[in-house]
Scaffold this active site. Structure first.
Site, PDB file in Angstrom:
ATOM      1  N   ASP A   4       0.348  -9.534 -16.761  1.00 31.80           N
ATOM      2  CA  ASP A   4       0.799  -9.628 -18.145  1.00 31.80           C
ATOM      3  C   ASP A   4      -0.455  -9.881 -18.987  1.00 31.80           C
ATOM      4  OD1 ASP A   4       2.621  -9.899 -20.316  1.00 31.80           O
ATOM      5  OD2 ASP A   4       2.591 -12.078 -20.108  1.00 31.80           O
ATOM      6  N   ASP A   6      -0.441 -11.477 -22.844  1.00 31.63           N
ATOM      7  CA  ASP A   6      -0.340 -12.639 -23.723  1.00 31.63           C
ATOM      8  C   ASP A   6      -0.078 -13.907 -22.915  1.00 31.63           C
ATOM      9  OD1 ASP A   6      -0.734 -11.607 -26.403  1.00 31.63           O
ATOM     10  OD2 ASP A   6       1.158 -10.540 -26.149  1.00 31.63           O
TER      11      ASP A   6
END
Length: 183
Positions: A4, A6
């Site tokens: 991922d 963020d």
């Protein structure tokens, strides 16, 4: 390698201050009017409690997430940001990537290990962050929401491909794409 972005590759906080997500960096930038900034905040206040509601199932939440991202994308288009302003937005941002990301990305590239960076955020901003703080890597593919820009004005006009939101950022969004080969 799959990651991922963020608050996984990027930091949650830096020097005691919360770091913005790729969406919030744009929303809080000097390129967004106070009126649009308020609209982004209103959307977050409506939909974030739904995203984090432990009493709702994922299936119940998905239509709300699609609604949130759709409305947010409409606001992004209203900002009329340009490709050039994306670089300035990232440059002005106080958000940082985690320590040793450059070494990590370099090591993956050195051993020819593909890395897929999945994000429901703004791919153009993520790309600029990685370039700014780590450089470019031939083995990296960012799977995210990338803006499309006018060839005449260079301003944002919409988004490319299928929407990626919090509940569909997985290999399913790669089906029938060039990136599918990487998995």
């Amino acid at each position: 390698m799959v990651s991922d972005f963020d608050r996984t590759i990027s930091l949650v906080s830096y020097n005691g201050k919360e770091c913005h997500t790729s969406n919030a960096v744009l929303e809080e930038s000097r390129f967004v009017s106070d009126e649009l900034r308020q609209k982004f905040l209103e959307l977050r206040n409506i939909y974030m409690p739904i995203e984090h509601d432990p009493k709702m199932s994922k299936e119940e939440k998905i239509p709300y997430m699609i609604e949130w991202w759709s409305k947010s994308f409409e606001l992004v288009v209203q900002t009329q940001v340009t490709r050039e302003s994306i670089k300035e937005i990232v440059h002005d941002s106080t958000t940082h990537l985690k320590e040793n990301c450059q070494w990590f990305f370099y090591t993956l590239e050195r051993y020819d290990i593909p890395i897929l960076v999945f994000s429901a955020g703004l791919g153009d901003i993520i790309y600029e962050w990685i370039i700014k703080q780590c450089g470019s890597f031939k083995n990296m593919k960012i799977i995210s929401n990338f803006m499309s820009f006018s060839n005449l004005t260079n301003r944002v006009t919409g988004f490319e491909g299928n929407m990626i939101h919090i509940f569909n950022k997985n290999e399913g969004v790669l089906l029938d794409t060039d990136s599918e080969k990487l998995i």
